[in-house]
Design an enzyme around this catalytic site. Structure first.
Site, PDB file in Angstrom:
ATOM      1  N   CYS A 178       0.816  -1.224   0.000  1.00 59.36           N
ATOM      2  CA  CYS A 178       0.000   0.000   0.000  1.00 59.36           C
ATOM      3  C   CYS A 178       0.848   1.273   0.000  1.00 59.36           C
ATOM      4  O   CYS A 178       0.364   2.353  -0.327  1.00 59.36           O
ATOM      5  CB  CYS A 178      -0.935   0.000   1.198  1.00 59.36           C
ATOM      6  SG  CYS A 178      -1.979  -1.455   1.215  1.00 59.36           S
ATOM      7  N   HIS A 183      -3.980   6.791   1.555  1.00 58.55           N
ATOM      8  CA  HIS A 183      -4.157   5.481   0.928  1.00 58.55           C
ATOM      9  C   HIS A 183      -5.554   4.986   1.299  1.00 58.55           C
ATOM     10  O   HIS A 183      -5.978   5.094   2.458  1.00 58.55           O
ATOM     11  CB  HIS A 183      -3.093   4.509   1.419  1.00 58.55           C
ATOM     12  CG  HIS A 183      -3.463   3.081   1.205  1.00 58.55           C
ATOM     13  ND1 HIS A 183      -3.794   2.603  -0.036  1.00 58.55           N
ATOM     14  CD2 HIS A 183      -3.611   2.042   2.070  1.00 58.55           C
ATOM     15  CE1 HIS A 183      -4.119   1.320   0.079  1.00 58.55           C
ATOM     16  NE2 HIS A 183      -4.007   0.962   1.336  1.00 58.55           N
ATOM     17  N   ASN A 225     -10.093  -1.224  -1.671  1.00 58.64           N
ATOM     18  CA  ASN A 225      -8.675  -0.959  -1.453  1.00 58.64           C
ATOM     19  C   ASN A 225      -7.888  -1.521  -2.640  1.00 58.64           C
ATOM     20  O   ASN A 225      -7.861  -2.736  -2.839  1.00 58.64           O
ATOM     21  CB  ASN A 225      -8.257  -1.630  -0.133  1.00 58.64           C
ATOM     22  CG  ASN A 225      -6.789  -1.462   0.203  1.00 58.64           C
ATOM     23  OD1 ASN A 225      -5.968  -1.156  -0.664  1.00 58.64           O
ATOM     24  ND2 ASN A 225      -6.451  -1.681   1.459  1.00 58.64           N
TER      25      ASN A 225
HETATM   26  O1  UT7 Z   1      -3.986  -1.450   3.357  1.00 56.95           O
HETATM   27  C1  UT7 Z   1      -4.130  -2.146   4.552  1.00 56.95           C
HETATM   28  C2  UT7 Z   1      -5.265  -3.098   4.334  1.00 56.95           C
HETATM   29  N1  UT7 Z   1      -5.949  -3.551   5.490  1.00 56.95           N
HETATM   30  C3  UT7 Z   1      -6.738  -2.794   6.233  1.00 56.95           C
HETATM   31  O2  UT7 Z   1      -6.871  -1.622   6.096  1.00 56.95           O
HETATM   32  C4  UT7 Z   1      -7.517  -3.525   7.317  1.00 56.95           C
HETATM   33  C5  UT7 Z   1      -7.697  -2.768   8.583  1.00 56.95           C
HETATM   34  N2  UT7 Z   1      -8.647  -3.486   9.411  1.00 56.95           N
HETATM   35  C6  UT7 Z   1      -9.980  -3.426   9.178  1.00 56.95           C
HETATM   36  O3  UT7 Z   1     -10.407  -2.717   8.288  1.00 56.95           O
HETATM   37  C7  UT7 Z   1     -10.898  -4.207  10.046  1.00 56.95           C
HETATM   38  O4  UT7 Z   1     -10.171  -4.892  11.047  1.00 56.95           O
HETATM   39  C8  UT7 Z   1     -11.774  -5.226   9.243  1.00 56.95           C
HETATM   40  C9  UT7 Z   1     -12.796  -4.449   8.423  1.00 56.95           C
HETATM   41  C10 UT7 Z   1     -10.910  -6.085   8.355  1.00 56.95           C
HETATM   42  C11 UT7 Z   1     -12.515  -6.142  10.212  1.00 56.95           C
HETATM   43  O5  UT7 Z   1     -13.290  -5.388  11.112  1.00 56.95           O
HETATM   44  P1  UT7 Z   1     -13.240  -5.690  12.678  1.00 56.95           P
HETATM   45  O6  UT7 Z   1     -14.202  -4.777  13.295  1.00 56.95           O
HETATM   46  O7  UT7 Z   1     -11.822  -5.611  13.116  1.00 56.95           O
HETATM   47  O8  UT7 Z   1     -13.806  -7.152  12.728  1.00 56.95           O
HETATM   48  P2  UT7 Z   1     -13.143  -8.491  13.308  1.00 56.95           P
HETATM   49  O9  UT7 Z   1     -12.098  -9.020  12.398  1.00 56.95           O
HETATM   50  O10 UT7 Z   1     -12.783  -8.304  14.747  1.00 56.95           O
HETATM   51  O11 UT7 Z   1     -14.390  -9.442  13.242  1.00 56.95           O
HETATM   52  C12 UT7 Z   1     -15.607  -9.147  13.933  1.00 56.95           C
HETATM   53  C13 UT7 Z   1     -16.648 -10.163  13.498  1.00 56.95           C
HETATM   54  C14 UT7 Z   1     -16.125 -11.597  13.554  1.00 56.95           C
HETATM   55  O12 UT7 Z   1     -17.186 -12.421  13.945  1.00 56.95           O
HETATM   56  P3  UT7 Z   1     -17.311 -12.927  15.478  1.00 56.95           P
HETATM   57  O13 UT7 Z   1     -16.042 -13.689  15.737  1.00 56.95           O
HETATM   58  O14 UT7 Z   1     -17.445 -11.695  16.284  1.00 56.95           O
HETATM   59  O15 UT7 Z   1     -18.542 -13.783  15.440  1.00 56.95           O
HETATM   60  C15 UT7 Z   1     -15.796 -11.900  12.111  1.00 56.95           C
HETATM   61  O16 UT7 Z   1     -15.857 -13.265  11.814  1.00 56.95           O
HETATM   62  O17 UT7 Z   1     -17.010  -9.930  12.126  1.00 56.95           O
HETATM   63  C16 UT7 Z   1     -16.874 -11.155  11.381  1.00 56.95           C
HETATM   64  N3  UT7 Z   1     -16.537 -10.816   9.994  1.00 56.95           N
HETATM   65  C17 UT7 Z   1     -17.472 -10.582   9.066  1.00 56.95           C
HETATM   66  N4  UT7 Z   1     -18.810 -10.585   9.104  1.00 56.95           N
HETATM   67  C18 UT7 Z   1     -19.479 -10.294   7.985  1.00 56.95           C
HETATM   68  C19 UT7 Z   1     -15.307 -10.676   9.436  1.00 56.95           C
HETATM   69  N5  UT7 Z   1     -15.447 -10.361   8.141  1.00 56.95           N
HETATM   70  C20 UT7 Z   1     -16.768 -10.295   7.884  1.00 56.95           C
HETATM   71  C21 UT7 Z   1     -17.526 -10.009   6.724  1.00 56.95           C
HETATM   72  N6  UT7 Z   1     -18.864 -10.008   6.828  1.00 56.95           N
HETATM   73  N7  UT7 Z   1     -16.953  -9.696   5.551  1.00 56.95           N
END
Ligand code: UT7
Length: 333
Positions: free
Chosen positions: A114, A260, A290
């Site tokens: 990125c 970014h 992204n």
């Molecule tokens: O250029 C760098 C690229 N990367 C980034 O910028 C990523 C930065 N991080 C993020 O944007 C966030 O961490 C995410 C959007 C990836 C994830 O959001 P979060 O609030 O950190 O969610 P999490 O990973 O803690 O997951 C929360 C819940 C989980 O379920 P449980 O365990 O609470 O039942 C996940 O399994 O959300 C679930 N989950 C989803 N649900 C629906 C994860 N992905 C999805 C999805 N749809 N696509």
């Protein structure tokens, strides 16, 4: 006489196929609401036939050349930033020399994810100011869609990434008033390598790829989203403030900030930390997701073409991603 580096032209290209959050709901257990709430993304572009990063880059480069009033033969060197090159090797920059009909032109592929635009811009600036090359074509291009796990297992990563390409032509400027890269700053910390990576195929493993590894999905990107979010929200504003300080400026001097496009929530956190009003930041992640190394150059081209960024204005950019790598730069456009 002092020599500076200015932006001569910009261009971008995205594939025609629009993939909405509703389309993803059919592939995995996710919802439009979850995706928009966590990332701000409404849709992204994914290729629909065999297309490499360099194929997306070609029309982007041609548009940048047209804006600059140049022809491909006027380009002295190419920098190609991508984490999704057409092939494992050779680099996509080499393929660009053929796409543009300029055999013999030096082509450097860089792997800074990125942060590729900021790293590439720093190299272009150093080359131009040292008199090595006069006109450098930078490309950031990614085809993520062919490498994503679009099942529920990969949903945290695959809803985020999109395909696209951005191009910027850098050239010589003889006065800072006429356009100049005023400062660049880049960094990396491999202690976080495993927080965002594609593990396979890997030359460190014998063999590089196994059926077992593929069954476990180790050839797909894996991300510790929370850690990426946390470190990005801290490192990005820090990098921007440091880059501004290096050229004697503050946030108050910034006419436009292009972060970014990692996640709209990260951009909002950075905006808040910098104290920037809404009209001085540009986000388009809602439409493209992204696109990693392509994200800043795509947004930059949109701002140049829609009049949000005008000649003489001060532009700041900031990036953060896998590595971890980060970077920021200040440019008089
Ligand atoms: O250029 C760098 C690229 N990367 C980034 O910028 C990523 C930065 N991080 C993020 O944007 C966030 O961490 C995410 C959007 C990836 C994830 O959001 P979060 O609030 O950190 O969610 P999490 O990973 O803690 O997951 C929360 C819940 C989980 O379920 P449980 O365990 O609470 O039942 C996940 O399994 O959300 C679930 N989950 C989803 N649900 C629906 C994860 N992905 C999805 C999805 N749809 N696509």
């Amino acid at each position: 006489m002092a020599v500076y580096t200015k932006i001569l032209g910009t261009g971008h290209y995205v594939p025609e196929r629009v993939v909405t959050n509703a389309d993803l709901e059919k592939l995995m257990d996710t919802t439009d609401e979850w995706i928009q709430q966590r990332t701000g993304i409404q849709e992204r572009r994914w290729i629909d036939k065999d297309t490499g990063a360099s194929d997306l880059a070609k029309p982007a480069a041609l548009k940048a050349l047209e804006m600059a009033g140049l022809q491909a033969k006027d380009i002295d060197a190419i920098i190609f930033a991508t984490l999704s090159p057409d092939y494992n090797f050779p680099g996509s920059g080499c393929l660009m020399t053929e796409h543009l009909g300029i055999p013999g032109t030096p082509a450097l592929d860089i792997r800074n994810q990125c942060s590729g635009f900021v790293y590439g811009m720093q190299i272009a600036d150093a080359w131009i100011r040292a008199g090595v090359y006069e006109r450098v074509l930078f490309i950031g291009a990614e085809v993520h869609s062919t490498g994503l796990d679009v099942s529920t297992r990969g949903r945290d990563v695959s809803v985020i990434f999109g395909d696209g390409a951005g191009a910027v032509i850098f050239g010589k400027s003889e006065s800072a008033e006429d356009g100049a890269i005023l400062s660049t700053l880049v960094g990396a910390d491999g202690a976080y390598a495993k927080d965002l990576m594609v593990e396979m195929p890997a030359s460190r493993q014998i063999p590089r790829i196994t059926k077992e590894g593929m069954d476990e999905g180790r050839h797909f990107p894996k991300m510790n989203g929370r850690e990426v979010f946390k470190v990005a929200a801290r490192k990005l504003p820090e990098a921007v403030v440091t880059a501004l300080g290096k050229c004697g400026k503050t946030v108050a001097d910034v006419d436009l900030f292009i972060p970014h496009q990692a996640n709209l929530r990260i951009s909002e956190a950075v905006q808040k930390a910098l104290g920037l009003p809404d009209d001085r930041i540009y986000n388009n992640i809602m439409r493209y997701g992204n696109t990693t190394a392509a994200s800043i150059p795509i947004a930059l081209d949109e701002c140049v073409r829609n009049g949000k960024l005008k000649r003489g204005q001060t532009l700041a950019v900031g990036a953060f991603g896998a590595g971890f790598t980060w970077g920021a730069a200040v440019i008089r456009f």
